[in-house]
Design an enzyme around this catalytic site. Structure first.
Site, PDB file in Angstrom:
ATOM      1  N   TYR A 189      47.591   1.933  -9.806  1.00  0.00           N
ATOM      2  CA  TYR A 189      46.747   1.897  -8.621  1.00  0.00           C
ATOM      3  C   TYR A 189      47.543   2.411  -7.414  1.00  0.00           C
ATOM      4  O   TYR A 189      48.659   2.888  -7.558  1.00  0.00           O
ATOM      5  CB  TYR A 189      46.169   0.503  -8.431  1.00  0.00           C
ATOM      6  CG  TYR A 189      45.312   0.079  -9.617  1.00  0.00           C
ATOM      7  CD1 TYR A 189      44.270   0.890 -10.075  1.00  0.00           C
ATOM      8  CD2 TYR A 189      45.572  -1.089 -10.320  1.00  0.00           C
ATOM      9  CE1 TYR A 189      43.497   0.543 -11.171  1.00  0.00           C
ATOM     10  CE2 TYR A 189      44.802  -1.449 -11.424  1.00  0.00           C
ATOM     11  CZ  TYR A 189      43.774  -0.625 -11.845  1.00  0.00           C
ATOM     12  OH  TYR A 189      43.020  -0.979 -12.941  1.00  0.00           O
ATOM     13  N   LEU A 312      50.716 -10.970 -23.312  1.00  0.00           N
ATOM     14  CA  LEU A 312      50.727 -11.490 -24.688  1.00  0.00           C
ATOM     15  C   LEU A 312      51.525 -12.785 -24.814  1.00  0.00           C
ATOM     16  O   LEU A 312      52.317 -12.963 -25.735  1.00  0.00           O
ATOM     17  CB  LEU A 312      51.233 -10.435 -25.669  1.00  0.00           C
ATOM     18  CG  LEU A 312      50.273  -9.278 -25.968  1.00  0.00           C
ATOM     19  CD1 LEU A 312      50.850  -8.364 -27.029  1.00  0.00           C
ATOM     20  CD2 LEU A 312      48.898  -9.789 -26.396  1.00  0.00           C
ATOM     21  N   ARG A 335      44.197 -12.912 -21.198  1.00  0.00           N
ATOM     22  CA  ARG A 335      43.147 -12.854 -22.209  1.00  0.00           C
ATOM     23  C   ARG A 335      43.099 -14.079 -23.113  1.00  0.00           C
ATOM     24  O   ARG A 335      42.043 -14.457 -23.613  1.00  0.00           O
ATOM     25  CB  ARG A 335      43.293 -11.565 -23.034  1.00  0.00           C
ATOM     26  CG  ARG A 335      42.633 -10.383 -22.348  1.00  0.00           C
ATOM     27  CD  ARG A 335      43.092  -9.050 -22.884  1.00  0.00           C
ATOM     28  NE  ARG A 335      44.328  -8.610 -22.266  1.00  0.00           N
ATOM     29  CZ  ARG A 335      44.778  -7.366 -22.321  1.00  0.00           C
ATOM     30  NH1 ARG A 335      44.097  -6.452 -22.966  1.00  0.00           N
ATOM     31  NH2 ARG A 335      45.903  -7.031 -21.725  1.00  0.00           N
TER      32      ARG A 335
END
Length: 382
Positions: A189, A312, A335
């Site tokens: 970004y 992770l 996640r």
């Protein structure tokens, strides 16, 4: 069983007592309406608050309308957007979590598809849905990848305005009740695109040498720190490496982190990759559990600044060992929290003795504890 786990030890930061070291990472939902948060976001983030996380981050929030990744990304460029954020921060504080916000500008990655429509450049199908493109800009007139739109090279006036936009959004974040803000300087970004030599080919004061490429991210940070109260923490998310030999390297991250520390940044949030294509780790990296933890450890050791690990991290013992090994001071779950919003509460069951259901919301914890006792009694009788 790990006794006295660090994962659930309080962490003091700038006078704010964070109840535990579990952080819910900013996760884009692409579900805002013209930059406004709605019921989806309150329920989405509320699950993590009820799940027992110490810090809950609202997703990447654009500092101006053109800085959104997609049409579904939220913003804080207008006072009218404060109320939606305030509803989230109020709920978080009332249930013991620290509300946090990531401020961002997508730069040359702005105006792309929502992931479930392709996660790429806008197409005729997107136009038919009402998602029209808008002008984008970056450090140089270089697209993210082949087939992506070419951004306009930012002028000095554009750069000045971006610093003001970040500062103004930080002031609104304070009004909205956030206790921590993070400057997003990663994943390809705007600020990361100024840092990386792969995307920044300017020849003025904002490009060329490492010092010049760091100038805009440092100016933005300085502006945000000036607008944000001294007694409230400021994080900075960095892509520690681009994942290519000619890109941004870990040694560059160390240099940047030292400058950020001098400007009053309190925590370096260590991610990686994303300079081209998807906003994830570099394609040359082997993705494995905790693959970004060594970056947080290196920054923490070399710069003597608190860091946050992300990427992770899925198991409570894994998270605890990261802290025990002094690789970072905070552990961000992303996640895995989507799959299990109660991850922190379940982690307590694994790491803490005699605390089963003690930290659950009383509305459910009392019943679950009762059920547990009934189950134990049944087993004893049988």
């Amino acid at each position: 069983m790990i006794h006295q786990p660090l994962l659930f030890a309080p962490f003091d930061l700038k006078g704010i007592k964070i109840p535990n070291r579990v952080v819910i990472s900013p996760m884009c939902q692409y579900s805002a309406n013209d930059g406004f948060l709605d019921t989806w976001h309150k329920i989405h983030l509320g699950r993590f608050v009820m799940g027992g996380a110490g810090i809950v981050f609202t997703e990447a929030t654009a500092v101006n309308k053109s800085g959104r990744i997609t049409h579904g990304c939220p913003g804080l460029w207008s006072d009218s957007q404060i109320a939606g954020h305030a509803a989230i921060t109020s709920f978080a504080r009332s249930h013991g979590s620290i509300p946090a916000l990531q401020l961002a500008h997508a730069g040359r990655k702005a105006g792309m598809q929502r992931p479930w429509h392709g996660n790429n450049v806008l197409t005729e199908a997107d136009f038919a849905r009402g998602d029209m493109p808008w002008p984008i800009f970056g450090p140089s007139a270089l697209p993210v990848d082949r087939g992506w739109p070419v951004p306009s090279e930012m002028t000095k006036a554009d750069i000045h305005n971006i610093c003001n936009d970040f500062a103004s959004s930080a002031k609104r974040a304070l009004q909205a009740g956030y206790e921590i803000i993070e400057v997003h300087g990663a994943h390809g970004y705007l600020l990361h695109s100024f840092l990386s030599p792969l995307s920044n080919q300017r020849s003025d004061a904002y490009g060329g040498s490492l010092k010049k490429r760091m100038r805009l991210p440092l100016e933005v940070t300085e502006a945000v720190r000036a607008a944000w109260p001294e007694n409230r923490p400021l994080f900075f998310r960095i892509s520690a490496v681009d994942g290519t030999l000619k890109g941004w390297q870990l040694a560059d991250t160390i240099c940047l982190a030292k400058e950020l520390k001098g400007l009053g940044v309190d925590v370096i949030d260590c991610s990686s990759g994303g300079i081209s294509g998807s906003a994830t780790a570099g394609k040359s990296q082997k993705i494995q559990p905790g693959f970004q933890v060594p970056y947080a450890a290196e920054v923490r050791e070399k710069v003597k600044i608190p860091t946050m690990s992300v990427g992770l991290i899925t198991h409570p013992i894994q998270a605890e060992l990261i802290l025990q090994n002094k690789s970072s001071d905070l552990v961000a779950i992303g996640r895995e929290a989507l799959a299990n919003p109660n991850w922190p509460l379940h982690a307590r069951e694994i790491l803490c003795e005699n605390e089963k259901f003690d930290h659950w919301p009383k509305q459910s914890g009392w019943w679950l504890k009762r059920r547990e006792k009934s189950s134990e009694l049944y087993k004893a009788k049988s």
